[in-house]
Design a protein around this motif. Structure first.
Motif, short mmCIF file in Angstrom:
data_model
loop_
_atom_site.label_atom_id
_atom_site.label_comp_id
_atom_site.label_asym_id
_atom_site.label_seq_id
_atom_site.Cartn_x
_atom_site.Cartn_y
_atom_site.Cartn_z
N ALA A 119 0.83 -1.21 0.00
CA ALA A 119 0.00 0.00 0.00
C ALA A 119 0.86 1.25 0.00
CB ALA A 119 -0.93 -0.01 1.21
N ARG A 120 1.92 1.26 0.79
CA ARG A 120 2.80 2.43 0.84
C ARG A 120 3.48 2.65 -0.51
NH1 ARG A 120 5.15 3.79 6.25
NH2 ARG A 120 7.17 3.84 5.21
N GLU A 121 3.86 1.58 -1.19
CA GLU A 121 4.48 1.73 -2.51
C GLU A 121 3.50 2.33 -3.51
OE1 GLU A 121 7.52 1.60 -2.90
OE2 GLU A 121 8.11 0.47 -1.11
N HIS A 122 2.22 2.05 -3.33
CA HIS A 122 1.20 2.61 -4.22
C HIS A 122 0.78 4.02 -3.80
CE1 HIS A 122 0.21 -0.69 -7.01
NE2 HIS A 122 0.55 -1.50 -6.03
N GLY A 123 1.39 4.54 -2.75
CA GLY A 123 1.12 5.91 -2.34
C GLY A 123 0.09 6.05 -1.24
N ALA A 124 -0.46 4.95 -0.75
CA ALA A 124 -1.43 5.00 0.35
C ALA A 124 -0.67 4.93 1.67
CB ALA A 124 -2.43 3.86 0.23
N THR A 125 -0.12 6.06 2.10
CA THR A 125 0.78 6.08 3.24
C THR A 125 0.11 6.42 4.56
OG1 THR A 125 1.32 8.40 2.80
CG2 THR A 125 2.71 6.72 1.76
N SER A 126 -1.09 6.97 4.52
CA SER A 126 -1.77 7.40 5.74
C SER A 126 -1.96 6.22 6.70
CB SER A 126 -3.14 8.00 5.40
OG SER A 126 -3.95 8.10 6.54
N ARG A 127 -1.70 6.48 7.97
CA ARG A 127 -1.87 5.43 8.98
C ARG A 127 -3.34 5.05 9.12
NH1 ARG A 127 1.53 5.29 14.54
NH2 ARG A 127 0.32 3.79 15.74
N ALA A 128 -4.23 6.05 9.07
CA ALA A 128 -5.66 5.77 9.17
C ALA A 128 -6.12 4.89 8.02
CB ALA A 128 -6.45 7.07 9.20
N VAL A 129 -5.62 5.18 6.82
CA VAL A 129 -5.96 4.35 5.66
C VAL A 129 -5.46 2.92 5.86
CG1 VAL A 129 -5.41 3.96 3.22
CG2 VAL A 129 -6.11 6.23 4.00
N GLY A 130 -4.26 2.79 6.42
CA GLY A 130 -3.72 1.46 6.70
C GLY A 130 -4.62 0.67 7.64
N VAL A 131 -5.15 1.35 8.65
CA VAL A 131 -6.04 0.69 9.61
C VAL A 131 -7.32 0.22 8.91
CG1 VAL A 131 -7.47 1.04 11.66
CG2 VAL A 131 -5.14 1.94 11.61
N VAL A 132 -7.92 1.10 8.11
CA VAL A 132 -9.16 0.75 7.42
C VAL A 132 -8.94 -0.41 6.45
CG1 VAL A 132 -10.95 1.57 5.84
CG2 VAL A 132 -10.13 3.07 7.67
N MET A 133 -7.82 -0.36 5.69
CA MET A 133 -7.56 -1.39 4.70
C MET A 133 -7.30 -2.74 5.36
SD MET A 133 -4.59 -1.66 1.77
CE MET A 133 -3.41 -2.37 2.94
N LEU A 134 -6.47 -2.78 6.39
CA LEU A 134 -6.18 -4.05 7.05
C LEU A 134 -7.41 -4.63 7.73
CD1 LEU A 134 -2.60 -3.58 8.57
CD2 LEU A 134 -3.27 -4.67 6.42
N ALA A 135 -8.21 -3.75 8.34
CA ALA A 135 -9.44 -4.23 8.99
C ALA A 135 -10.38 -4.84 7.95
CB ALA A 135 -10.12 -3.09 9.73
N ASP A 136 -10.44 -4.24 6.78
CA ASP A 136 -11.31 -4.73 5.72
C ASP A 136 -10.81 -6.06 5.17
OD1 ASP A 136 -13.09 -5.07 3.66
OD2 ASP A 136 -12.66 -3.17 2.67
N ILE A 137 -9.52 -6.14 4.83
CA ILE A 137 -8.99 -7.32 4.15
C ILE A 137 -8.73 -8.48 5.11
CG2 ILE A 137 -7.05 -8.22 2.81
CD1 ILE A 137 -6.83 -5.44 1.54
#
Length: 238
Positions: A119-137
């Protein structure tokens, strides 16, 4: 009993913080200054520099020449191979490994690490975004309404603490294991392979194959998730 959304956000936020610390350790740590040395240097340090460059290690000149897809694939194929091997090792004990689900613990940790890196390599670096994405997947939960308050500026776990990669990865695993006791929704291996992992000795290789398949499934879901949420990209992919 299922965790509440607030409990899940708190635990996954701690996971993302620990993962970010590990990723910085892998990408930025260079105590011997090997990453930028000239590859023609014939000394031992030059050989080490050449090896890192040949492996496209983050921070080297060859890494800078990779596009975003190649960088994402590096995390999956290099780091993911190691985390998958760790998750597969308990499988050599077959059904007995279920007594202490260390493999599941490591599987969660490995997927969290690789998904966040991709995700960080694709530019999605926000910590909040990381939380939402991991919780979803990983947990099949939508916490987008609960994630308010996650602080992107908060220091990542381990940033100021002693300890290296093993200690920090252990921290990720223990946090994820707390969640895995209540939830079991991460991308998993095909069912037929899962049955074979109960067999002693044969379970190890089969678990490795199954966890590799599961990791690729998870990465596919992560890239699709980012594509479906273009607003999460906070910087241009390089």
């Amino acid at each position: 009993m299922s965790l509440s959304d607030a409990q899940l956000v708190d635990a996954v936020d701690r996971t993302v913080g620990a993962v970010d610390g590990v990723l910085r350790l892998l990408a930025d740590t260079d105590p011997l200054h090997l990453k930028q040395r000239g590859v023609r240097d014939c000394r031992v340090s030059g050989v080490g520099s050449w090896a890192l460059d040949a492996a496209h290690w983050p921070g080297t000149d060859s890494w800078d020449g990779l596009d975003v897809d190649d960088r994402a694939a590096w995390w999956v194929n290099r780091v993911g191979a190691l985390t998958t091997a760790a998750a597969a090792f308990p499988g050599v004990f077959g059904v007995w490994s279920r007594m202490l689900p260390l493999g599941a613990w490591l599987g969660y940790a490995g997927q969290a690490l690789v998904l966040r890196a991709v995700a960080r390599e694709h530019g999605a670096t926000s910590r909040a975004v990381g939380v939402v994405m991991l919780a979803d997947i990983l947990f099949d939960r939508d916490v987008s309404e609960t994630v308010v308050g996650v602080d992107d500026e908060k220091p990542s776990a381990g940033d100021d603490a002693e300890g290296g990669l093993v200690e920090r990865t252990w921290g990720i695993g223990t946090t994820i294991y707390e969640l895995s006791k209540s939830l079991d929704s991460r991308p998993s291996m095909p069912r037929a392979i899962g049955w074979g992992t109960w067999i002693p000795f044969l379970g190890g290789p089969l678990t490795y194959i199954g966890e590799r398949i599961a990791l690729h499934r998870a990465v596919g879901q992560a890239t699709a998730w980012i594509a479906a949420h273009p607003g999460v990209v906070t910087r241009a992919s390089s």
